[in-house]
Design an enzyme around this catalytic site. Structure first.
Site, PDB file in Angstrom:
ATOM      1  N   SER A   1      40.425  38.099  42.605  1.00 34.78           N
ATOM      2  CA  SER A   1      41.832  38.464  41.747  1.00 34.78           C
ATOM      3  C   SER A   1      42.199  37.374  40.915  1.00 34.78           C
ATOM      4  O   SER A   1      42.440  37.461  39.717  1.00 34.78           O
ATOM      5  CB  SER A   1      43.012  38.855  42.657  1.00 34.78           C
ATOM      6  OG  SER A   1      42.586  39.931  43.567  1.00 34.78           O
TER       7      SER A   1
ATOM      8  N   ARG B   1      39.612  21.807  47.096  1.00 37.36           N
ATOM      9  CA  ARG B   1      40.192  22.576  46.093  1.00 37.36           C
ATOM     10  C   ARG B   1      40.771  21.815  44.940  1.00 37.36           C
ATOM     11  O   ARG B   1      41.678  21.169  45.159  1.00 37.36           O
ATOM     12  CB  ARG B   1      41.186  23.741  46.630  1.00 37.36           C
ATOM     13  CG  ARG B   1      41.440  24.919  45.629  1.00 37.36           C
ATOM     14  CD  ARG B   1      42.635  25.703  46.243  1.00 37.36           C
ATOM     15  NE  ARG B   1      42.673  26.860  45.291  1.00 37.36           N
ATOM     16  CZ  ARG B   1      43.448  26.665  44.191  1.00 37.36           C
ATOM     17  NH1 ARG B   1      44.290  25.749  43.977  1.00 37.36           N
ATOM     18  NH2 ARG B   1      43.774  27.984  43.541  1.00 37.36           N
TER      19      ARG B   1
ATOM     20  N   GLU C   1      40.005  31.277  53.755  1.00 40.47           N
ATOM     21  CA  GLU C   1      39.157  31.991  53.077  1.00 40.47           C
ATOM     22  C   GLU C   1      38.126  30.983  52.244  1.00 40.47           C
ATOM     23  O   GLU C   1      37.074  31.263  51.816  1.00 40.47           O
ATOM     24  CB  GLU C   1      39.855  32.857  52.010  1.00 40.47           C
ATOM     25  CG  GLU C   1      40.736  32.213  51.169  1.00 40.47           C
ATOM     26  CD  GLU C   1      41.475  33.212  49.895  1.00 40.47           C
ATOM     27  OE1 GLU C   1      40.694  33.658  49.206  1.00 40.47           O
ATOM     28  OE2 GLU C   1      42.523  33.199  50.143  1.00 40.47           O
TER      29      GLU C   1
ATOM     30  N   SER D   1      39.948  30.389  42.262  1.00 39.95           N
ATOM     31  CA  SER D   1      39.948  29.055  43.074  1.00 39.95           C
ATOM     32  C   SER D   1      38.688  28.216  42.686  1.00 39.95           C
ATOM     33  O   SER D   1      37.502  28.732  42.726  1.00 39.95           O
ATOM     34  CB  SER D   1      39.880  29.354  44.551  1.00 39.95           C
ATOM     35  OG  SER D   1      41.271  29.509  45.018  1.00 39.95           O
TER      36      SER D   1
HETATM   37  N1  LIG Z   1      35.430  48.542  42.578  1.00 42.10           N
HETATM   38  C1  LIG Z   1      36.414  47.414  42.065  1.00 42.10           C
HETATM   39  N2  LIG Z   1      37.550  47.718  42.272  1.00 42.10           N
HETATM   40  C2  LIG Z   1      38.493  46.790  41.547  1.00 42.10           C
HETATM   41  N3  LIG Z   1      38.164  45.604  41.230  1.00 42.10           N
HETATM   42  C3  LIG Z   1      36.686  45.348  41.317  1.00 42.10           C
HETATM   43  C4  LIG Z   1      35.721  46.121  41.902  1.00 42.10           C
HETATM   44  N4  LIG Z   1      34.482  45.521  41.596  1.00 42.10           N
HETATM   45  C5  LIG Z   1      34.750  44.414  40.911  1.00 42.10           C
HETATM   46  N5  LIG Z   1      36.071  44.277  40.934  1.00 42.10           N
HETATM   47  C6  LIG Z   1      36.530  43.054  40.253  1.00 42.10           C
HETATM   48  O1  LIG Z   1      36.876  41.964  41.194  1.00 42.10           O
HETATM   49  C7  LIG Z   1      38.161  41.542  41.510  1.00 42.10           C
HETATM   50  C8  LIG Z   1      38.221  41.371  43.024  1.00 42.10           C
HETATM   51  O2  LIG Z   1      37.480  40.480  43.379  1.00 42.10           O
HETATM   52  P1  LIG Z   1      37.210  39.663  45.006  1.00 42.10           P
HETATM   53  O3  LIG Z   1      36.069  38.585  44.889  1.00 42.10           O
HETATM   54  O4  LIG Z   1      37.022  40.896  45.618  1.00 42.10           O
HETATM   55  O5  LIG Z   1      38.799  39.209  45.101  1.00 42.10           O
HETATM   56  P2  LIG Z   1      39.829  39.622  46.062  1.00 42.10           P
HETATM   57  O6  LIG Z   1      39.590  38.763  47.343  1.00 42.10           O
HETATM   58  O7  LIG Z   1      41.078  38.841  45.309  1.00 42.10           O
HETATM   59  O8  LIG Z   1      39.999  41.119  46.106  1.00 42.10           O
HETATM   60  C9  LIG Z   1      39.039  42.371  40.778  1.00 42.10           C
HETATM   61  O9  LIG Z   1      40.047  41.907  40.206  1.00 42.10           O
HETATM   62  C10 LIG Z   1      38.045  42.898  39.652  1.00 42.10           C
HETATM   63  O10 LIG Z   1      38.076  42.129  38.574  1.00 42.10           O
HETATM   64  C1  LIG Z   2      45.687  32.702  45.791  1.00 44.82           C
HETATM   65  C2  LIG Z   2      44.250  32.916  45.817  1.00 44.82           C
HETATM   66  C3  LIG Z   2      43.535  31.824  46.688  1.00 44.82           C
HETATM   67  C4  LIG Z   2      44.091  34.258  46.600  1.00 44.82           C
HETATM   68  O1  LIG Z   2      42.628  34.545  46.449  1.00 44.82           O
HETATM   69  P1  LIG Z   2      41.989  35.864  45.943  1.00 44.82           P
HETATM   70  O2  LIG Z   2      42.429  37.005  46.553  1.00 44.82           O
HETATM   71  O3  LIG Z   2      42.230  35.842  44.383  1.00 44.82           O
HETATM   72  O4  LIG Z   2      40.358  35.713  45.805  1.00 44.82           O
HETATM   73  C5  LIG Z   2      43.812  32.893  44.379  1.00 44.82           C
HETATM   74  O5  LIG Z   2      44.196  34.114  43.744  1.00 44.82           O
HETATM   75  C6  LIG Z   2      44.000  31.773  43.512  1.00 44.82           C
HETATM   76  O6  LIG Z   2      43.415  30.676  43.710  1.00 44.82           O
HETATM   77  N1  LIG Z   2      44.861  32.106  42.465  1.00 44.82           N
HETATM   78  C7  LIG Z   2      44.991  30.813  41.428  1.00 44.82           C
HETATM   79  C8  LIG Z   2      46.177  30.143  41.598  1.00 44.82           C
HETATM   80  C9  LIG Z   2      46.285  28.823  40.878  1.00 44.82           C
HETATM   81  O7  LIG Z   2      45.750  27.783  41.083  1.00 44.82           O
HETATM   82  O8  LIG Z   2      46.908  28.932  39.691  1.00 44.82           O
END
Ligand SMILES: Nc1ncnc2c1ncn2[C@@H]1O[C@H](COP(=O)(O)OP(=O)(O)O)[C@@H](O)[C@H]1O
Ligand SMILES: CC(C)(COP(=O)(O)O)[C@@H](O)C(=O)NCCC(=O)O
Length: 529
Positions: A299, A314, A248, A302
């Site tokens: 979520s 990273r 990713e 990074s």
């Molecule tokens: N429609 C949505 N539903 C849920 N979360 C959203 C939405 N739009 C924005 N977010 C925000 O974006 C975050 C997820 O971002 P994203 O870059 O897609 O990460 P991931 O790859 O971890 O899903 C959520 O934790 C929330 O803060």
């Molecule tokens: C594990 C992840 C790479 C997953 O990516 P995400 O789905 O959150 O975009 C990310 O949530 C992350 O880097 N978390 C923080 C872990 C840490 O360094 O404490």
């Protein structure tokens, strides 16, 4: 590209910015970066500095960046530059597809995939994240009548279904304002569509894919994000699809560089960031991007130091990210969606929730430049019953947003300081419809660095991993061809190749943030290129 005036839709509550005033910090605890490019700590800018762009662009077979404000087909000017690509025939492609790439594709190395397997339509890139799944779909717009005749019914139906709708199932949305038209990829001209849905809806997505006959068409889908691993078996069992898994963070960077090449207004900053009332979104010329700090707020968070298209590490991360904001907001306010959480936050006032410096000092803490408006303790008033009773849901949402944002800003700034890098690029869907956080981050970068650091933002916020994934087959080709890529910007003290020290449990800190920046890992990343 149709970029909305997000600031007007989500009118920005300026109250929260009273927590910092315009006064320049005199704090000795906030050291500044050496500001000029001539500084010994700054990488030299050479005339070759930008040569990565042409090599990379040519190698992935994309057109030149259209230097126009809008990328819609009628006024876009993408140059169909296939100069190098024209010379690359199928034989070379086969030669370049090493066993390694076959492993990534989960293919038997004895069976080198046919070029048609890899490049046959439909072209998707998928980023299955912790909260949202992002799907980037390339819609060919140069279909000849002959091709149209031959286009299988299923393919046509999928194309129509995806491009004629903007909502799919319960949580699926196409971000029509982000659509990129007149893009050339692999000698094909077309549009890129950006679709997202909740990862918890993966079951429904798979059912839909089955229903639309996808399983009969696409045998391998390029996927990234944790879900590419987590859901691999479901894809195989339920829709007979293989996932070609890509890292990713690799795809994130590829997607960013590609988007910036194709959209002159992709990158922006906030002018007058220190005067929040006047701060305004402005295009930033990101044509000389390296080095930069990349903060992906999904979520979790990074943080990368990026020195070249294939050269990054990273350096840190934190679990206090977008997921934390949304989770805490739901708990504290009873809201159920991100949009609702942001709307509540827009109307709230964190100062009723947080303990400010003035709540403790009665005014400024002058000795260290801490003004009275500064948050001394996030949620620091909430231990008092009467204060708890007087705060609104909006105040709680606002305080949650400010807490998470400031923490990310603070860690990002420390990373930039540590790496001696002055551009900090924030991406990830946490920034979606969220000008409060963007302005706060822009403010924090500029204020706490005495103007030597800049917070930057990108229009396609959370889609870069999926976009990079769509390009990835070509990306492999690009890497193979770009062995002599100019890395003259790379400081000698930094690793030459990609590494993800944060992913290695042995280097992770047990504390809230895992910071591996002092242990540069110079492992050669050859697994994905
Ligand atoms: N429609 C949505 N539903 C849920 N979360 C959203 C939405 N739009 C924005 N977010 C925000 O974006 C975050 C997820 O971002 P994203 O870059 O897609 O990460 P991931 O790859 O971890 O899903 C959520 O934790 C929330 O803060
Ligand atoms: C594990 C992840 C790479 C997953 O990516 P995400 O789905 O959150 O975009 C990310 O949530 C992350 O880097 N978390 C923080 C872990 C840490 O360094 O404490």
């Amino acid at each position: 590209m149709k970029v909305p005036a997000r600031d007007s839709k989500y009118s920005f509550n300026l109250k929260i910015f009273k927590l910092h005033n315009e006064k320049k910090s005199t704090s000795t605890t906030h050291a500044s970066l050496a500001p000029t490019v001539n500084s010994p700590t700054s990488p030299m800018i050479t005339t070759k500095r930008n040569s990565w762009r042409s090599s990379w662009r040519a190698a992935i077979g994309v057109g030149h960046k259209a230097k126009s404000v809008n990328t819609t087909s009628h006024n876009n000017n993408i140059n169909n530059d296939n100069s190098n690509y024209d010379d690359i025939n199928n034989d070379i492609l086969h030669e370049k597809l090493s066993n390694e790439s076959c492993n990534q594709l989960n293919l038997n190395p004895d069976r080198i995939p046919n070029i048609d397997d890899l490049m046959s339509m439909p072209w998707f890139g998928m980023d299955i994240g912790g909260t949202l799944t992002k799907l980037v779909y390339f819609e060919p717009k140069d279909i000849t009548p002959d091709e149209q005749d031959r286009e299988a019914g299923i393919l046509r139906n999928i194309r129509r279904y995806l491009t004629k709708n903007s909502a799919y199932g319960k949580t699926g949305h196409r971000d029509t304002h982000l659509q990129m038209d007149n893009v050339v990829i692999r000698k094909r001209r077309g549009s890129l569509h950006f679709i997202r849905f909740q990862t918890t809806d993966m079951g429904n997505f798979l059912s839909l894919a089955k229903q639309k006959g996808m399983a009969e068409l696409v045998t391998t889908v390029c996927a990234t994000g944790g879900g590419a691993f987590k859901f691999e078996k479901d894809f195989r069992d339920q829709v007979n699809m293989k996932l070609a898994k890509f890292d990713e963070l690799d795809t994130l960077i590829k997607g960013i560089l590609f988007a910036d090449m194709h959209n002159s207004t992709e990158c922006y900053y906030y002018e007058n960031a220190r005067e929040i009332l006047k701060s305004e979104k402005r295009a930033f010329n990101f044509s000389q991007p390296f080095p930069f700090i990349l903060v992906n707020v999904g979520s979790g968070v990074s943080i990368l130091a990026v020195y070249g298209p294939d050269n990054y590490k990273r350096i840190s991360g934190t679990s206090l990210g977008g997921g934390t904001f949304l989770g805490l907001c739901c708990l504290l306010t009873g809201c159920t969606t991100f949009e609702e959480a942001i709307q509540l936050a827009t109307k709230g006032d964190n100062r009723k929730v947080d303990k400010l410096v003035r709540d403790i000092y009665g005014g400024d803490y002058n000795r260290f430049g801490l003004t009275g408006d500064l948050v001394a303790s996030s949620f620091g008033q909430m231990h008092m019953t009467e204060k708890r009773q007087s705060v609104s849901r909006e105040d709680l949402a606002n305080a949650t947003l400010v807490t998470i944002t400031n923490n990310i800003g603070s860690i990002a700034r420390m990373c930039a300081l540590n790496e001696k890098i002055d551009k900090v690029v924030f991406v990830g869907n946490f920034l979606r419809v969220n000008p409060i956080s963007m302005k706060l981050l822009a403010y924090a970068m500029e204020f706490w660095s005495n103007g030597t650091m800049k917070g930057l933002f990108l229009e396609h916020e959370g889609y870069f991993g999926a976009l990079g994934c769509l390009l990835q087959f070509n990306g492999e080709l690009a890497a193979a061809l770009n062995e002599g890529l100019d890395h003259s910007n790379t400081p000698s003290t930094n690793p030459t190749h990609t590494t993800d020290a944060g992913g290695d449990p042995s280097t992770s800190s047990p504390s809230l943030t895992s910071d591996a920046s002092d242990k540069p890992n110079d492992n050669t990343n050859s697994s994905s290129r």
